[in-house]
Structure formats: structure tokens, C-alpha cells
Design a protein around this motif. Structure first.
Motif, PDB file in Angstrom:
ATOM      1  N   LEU A 135     -55.530  44.198  48.693  1.00 27.38           N
ATOM      2  CA  LEU A 135     -54.858  43.959  48.257  1.00 27.38           C
ATOM      3  C   LEU A 135     -53.195  43.740  49.177  1.00 27.38           C
ATOM      4  O   LEU A 135     -53.279  44.876  50.291  1.00 27.38           O
ATOM      5  N   THR A 136     -52.181  42.840  48.790  1.00 29.68           N
ATOM      6  CA  THR A 136     -51.295  42.828  49.153  1.00 29.68           C
ATOM      7  C   THR A 136     -50.708  41.603  48.472  1.00 29.68           C
ATOM      8  O   THR A 136     -50.845  41.238  47.176  1.00 29.68           O
ATOM      9  N   VAL A 189     -49.539  47.855  42.437  1.00 32.35           N
ATOM     10  CA  VAL A 189     -48.707  46.118  42.126  1.00 32.35           C
ATOM     11  C   VAL A 189     -46.995  46.957  42.408  1.00 32.35           C
ATOM     12  O   VAL A 189     -45.941  46.123  42.925  1.00 32.35           O
ATOM     13  N   LEU A 190     -47.219  47.860  40.872  1.00 40.54           N
ATOM     14  CA  LEU A 190     -45.619  48.043  40.859  1.00 40.54           C
ATOM     15  C   LEU A 190     -44.576  48.587  42.137  1.00 40.54           C
ATOM     16  O   LEU A 190     -43.767  49.050  42.026  1.00 40.54           O
ATOM     17  N   ARG A 191     -45.885  50.177  42.224  1.00 41.88           N
ATOM     18  CA  ARG A 191     -45.151  50.876  43.315  1.00 41.88           C
ATOM     19  C   ARG A 191     -44.553  50.284  44.657  1.00 41.88           C
ATOM     20  O   ARG A 191     -44.100  50.353  45.038  1.00 41.88           O
ATOM     21  N   ALA A 211     -38.748  41.458  40.056  1.00 39.02           N
ATOM     22  CA  ALA A 211     -39.519  41.387  39.164  1.00 39.02           C
ATOM     23  C   ALA A 211     -41.385  41.276  39.260  1.00 39.02           C
ATOM     24  O   ALA A 211     -42.098  41.415  40.157  1.00 39.02           O
ATOM     25  N   VAL A 212     -42.359  42.560  38.209  1.00 40.16           N
ATOM     26  CA  VAL A 212     -43.689  42.521  37.936  1.00 40.16           C
ATOM     27  C   VAL A 212     -44.503  42.094  37.377  1.00 40.16           C
ATOM     28  O   VAL A 212     -43.732  42.226  36.030  1.00 40.16           O
ATOM     29  N   ASN A 213     -45.430  42.006  37.111  1.00 34.33           N
ATOM     30  CA  ASN A 213     -45.866  41.444  35.504  1.00 34.33           C
ATOM     31  C   ASN A 213     -47.039  42.716  35.380  1.00 34.33           C
ATOM     32  O   ASN A 213     -47.369  43.251  35.919  1.00 34.33           O
TER      33      ASN A 213
END
Length: 387
Positions: A135-136, A189-191, A211-213
């Protein structure tokens, strides 16, 4: 409003109950119909009847709501001989119906088996993806419409599989949601987004929000606010430089709980935005009940605003009313100069889309950002010289 909506849908579904058909609510907005002694044709008729009932407008107070639904159907004993199998196949068929555009149903058939096998493969591979660093994140700038100055960044998840290459988020995100894998993926993703933003700040780039979903499962997790606080502490990112995006659908299930969570997030100093605004159940007047900071206009309203009077009217109304409530407005999906100019004329605060830049990996994004900073410095120098 969310509870009232669900009560109205439940009341409509009860109309089809009989000695042969029973309706059960199994989760927030999911219902199960068990029909005894039905064949393929009668099951399809029941599904069509349910769709027609739900498709009718719902009136709550002065609001007219239009609801979409997706139905999956599995038959006993053709498709399974126990409740667990039938539920699993019906649930999988429902996701196939969602992929086909909602407001439809999908009957489990052997032809769907290949799609279901693909889902099973993706779910299996997703378990490995986190551990194997497959994942990236890619990054897309959120800019000031005239100068293209970068005012924010959106972090977008990508999956680079060793055999298949890049797998579209539209393929694996719904499966991650369904399986529960979205929780550890969302945490990663958040980290990673916070870590990268802090890294750019340490390298001398302008301090802007990233911004993060947030997925529905993440949002309704009791540990969400504590997880956010922990990640901010671990990455040493100041809370004001994080923005969390939620969709309108979150608002209808439990408005009081939603507002409690939003207030808890904002109390940390984190920004909360409503993503894809205009495509769900809420209205601008409802936003008064939720303490969000930003409204993001869905790309479907931005497209063709130069020729579609309805779209430009909707965009103008969203911007004016949002500003009246001291909300910032971001337009997504800008692809043409015409769209940029019209949004600028209507005082849209920030813009995002392929017209300015496509999503890219962190190295390419840093190069783009450096070039924008150089161009901005040159323009500023010219202005000073002329003055």
C-alpha cells in the motif's frame, strides 16, 4: 432526521410482510427479507417491489429525500442449504448490485461466481498488502484558484500489487469495508499521511493541512478520537494541519452520535470536512446541526458548469449558503479553464482536480511543490520590482 428516515423505510417494508415474507433489520441501514416457498421469478418480483417502495420520495418536515437501495438475492436450496451460506451469498450479490449503479438487485447465479471469486482473492491479498508494504499514498494538491498556490493536500490510497500492478481503489475499498480490513488500512493511511506531512514541514515546505478520508467503520469506532490523538503524538504533527473527511451518509444514521464525534475531533484542533457534498441525504440547512469546517462540492456538480445551468446554480447556492455559515468551500474535479474561472467568479475558496495536478507519489509531489514555490517567489519579486 436519520432515525426518522429509517423508520419511514421500515414502515414501507412492513407493507410487504405476510405469512410468507418476514422483514428484519440487521444493522444501521441494512434489512433482510426472508420469503418462504419462493422461486426465482417470485423472488425477483419481491425485489422489484421493494425497490419501487424505497424509490418513492421521503418527506421529513420540509425536506424531500430521494433514497437509493441495492438488493442481493440468494435462493434455498439452489444456492445454499444453511442460513450462513445464504446470507453470505445474498450479501455478496448486494455488493454486485451496488457496483452496477444502485437502485437495482442482483440474483446470485453461477455467472456471478467469477466476480465473487475475484472479491475473495482481493480480500485474501489485502491481508498481505499491509505487511508486505504494497500500500502507498499518492498526493493531490488543493490550491488557490488564481495562483495555483498549494493550500492543502489530499492523501489518496493506492495498492501496487506485485503481480497485477496498480489496483483501483474502487475495486478494493468496498471489499475492505465489507471485510473489516478498512480499520487497519485506515489507521495506516492516517499515520502515513501525518508522518509525510510532518516530514515535508521539517524539510521547509509551507505548513498546510493534509486531508484524509475516514471510512464509515472508522468513524463509528469507539476508539477513533483516541487513535487520532495517538497518531498525532507519534508523528508530532500539529493537529491544525490534519483534515478528516466524512461523507453525507454518516449524518443520517445517528446525528447525535455523529455530532459528538465531530466535536471531539475538532476539540483536538483537527479540521472536519463534508466530502462529495450534494450527492447524499443532507442539505445545507442541516449543516447548521454539525460543527464541520469545510464543504467539498462533488465533482458531478463541477463538470459542465459552463454549459449546464442547473449545475452552476447548484454550485452558486452551495458556495453562498456555506459562506453564510462561515464554512470554507472546496470544489473537486476541476478539469478545464472554464470550470476554474466560473468557480473563481463565484468566490470558491479552494480548488482541486486534474486541471491543477493529478495525484502523484511523494517524491513527484515534492518536486511539483518546489517548482510552485519557485514560481511564486519569481512572481512576488517581479511585483516588488515594479512597485
Amino acid at each position: 432526521m436519520g432515525d426518522q428516515l429509517l423508520q419511514e423505510i421500515a414502515a414501507r417494508l412492513r407493507k410487504i410482510e405476510s405469512e410468507c415474507i418476514r422483514i428484519f433489520r440487521v444493522s444501521g441501514d441494512e434489512f433482510v427479507a426472508i420469503a418462504y416457498g419462493t422461486d426465482h421469478k417470485s423472488a425477483e418480483q419481491i425485489a422489484q417491489h421493494i425497490l419501487s417502495l424505497i424509490r418513492q420520495p421521503v418527506y421529513i418536515g420540509q425536506h424531500e429525500l430521494h433514497i437509493t437501495s441495492s438488493i442481493g438475492v440468494a435462493l434455498y436450496p439452489q444456492h445454499g442449504d444453511n442460513p450462513e451460506t445464504l446470507m453470505r451469498l445474498a450479501d455478496a450479490s448486494m455488493y454486485i448490485a451496488k457496483e452496477e449503479g444502485r437502485n437495482t438487485y442482483a440474483m446470485y447465479t453461477e455467472s456471478l461466481q467469477s466476480k465473487l471469486s475475484e472479491q475473495i482473492w482481493i480480500e485474501h491479498q489485502l491481508h498481505k498488502a499491509l505487511d508486505l508494504n504494497q500500500l502507498t499514498l499518492h498526493y493531490q494538491p488543493i490550491v488557490e484558484g488564481i495562483t495555483s498556490e498549494i493550500l492543502g493536500i489530499e492523501a489518496l490510497l493506492r495498492w501496487n500489487h506485485p503481480e497485477r500492478g496498480l489496483i483501483s481503489p474502487t475495486q478494493f475499498i468496498p471489499i475492505a469495508e465489507q471485510s473489516g480490513l478498512i480499520i487497519p488500512i485506515g489507521q495506516w493511511v492516517l499515520r502515513e499521511a501525518c508522518r509525510q506531512n510532518k516530514k515535508w514541514q521539517d524539510e521547509g515546505f509551507q505548513k498546510v493541512r493534509i486531508a484524509v478520508n475516514l471510512s464509515a467503520r472508522q468513524f463509528y469506532s469507539e476508539s477513533l478520537t483516541e487513535e487520532i490523538r495517538t497518531i498525532l503524538e507519534e508523528t508530532e504533527l500539529t493537529p491544525q494541519y490534519l483534515e478528516l473527511k466524512i461523507t453525507e451518509g454518516f449524518m443520517i444514521k445517528d446525528p447525535d452520535y455523529v455530532n459528538t464525534v465531530i466535536n471531539g475531533i475538532r476539540a483536538m484542533g483537527v479540521t472536519v470536512s463534508i466530502d462529495d457534498f450534494g450527492t447524499g441525504y443532507s442539505s445545507l440547512s442541516q449543516l447548521r446541526n454539525f460543527s464541520v469546517n469545510v464543504v467539498k462540492i462533488d465533482r458531478s456538480f463541477v463538470q459542465n458548469i459552463g454549459t449546464d445551468r442547473n449545475n452552476i446554480s447548484i454550485v452558486r447556492a452551495i458556495i453562498e449558503l456555506a459562506h453564510g455559515m462561515n464554512l470554507k468551500v472546496v470544489a473537486e474535479g476541476i478539469e478545464t479553464e472554464t470550470e476554474r474561472k466560473l468557480l473563481q467568479q463565484h468566490n470558491c475558496d479552494e480548488m482541486q482536480g486534474y486541471f491543477f495536478a493529478k495525484p502523484m507519489d511523494s517524491d513527484r509531489f515534492a518536486q511539483l511543490w518546489r517548482q510552485r514555490m519557485i514560481n511564486s517567489t519569481i512572481i512576488e519579486s517581479r511585483v516588488k520590482i515594479r512597485n
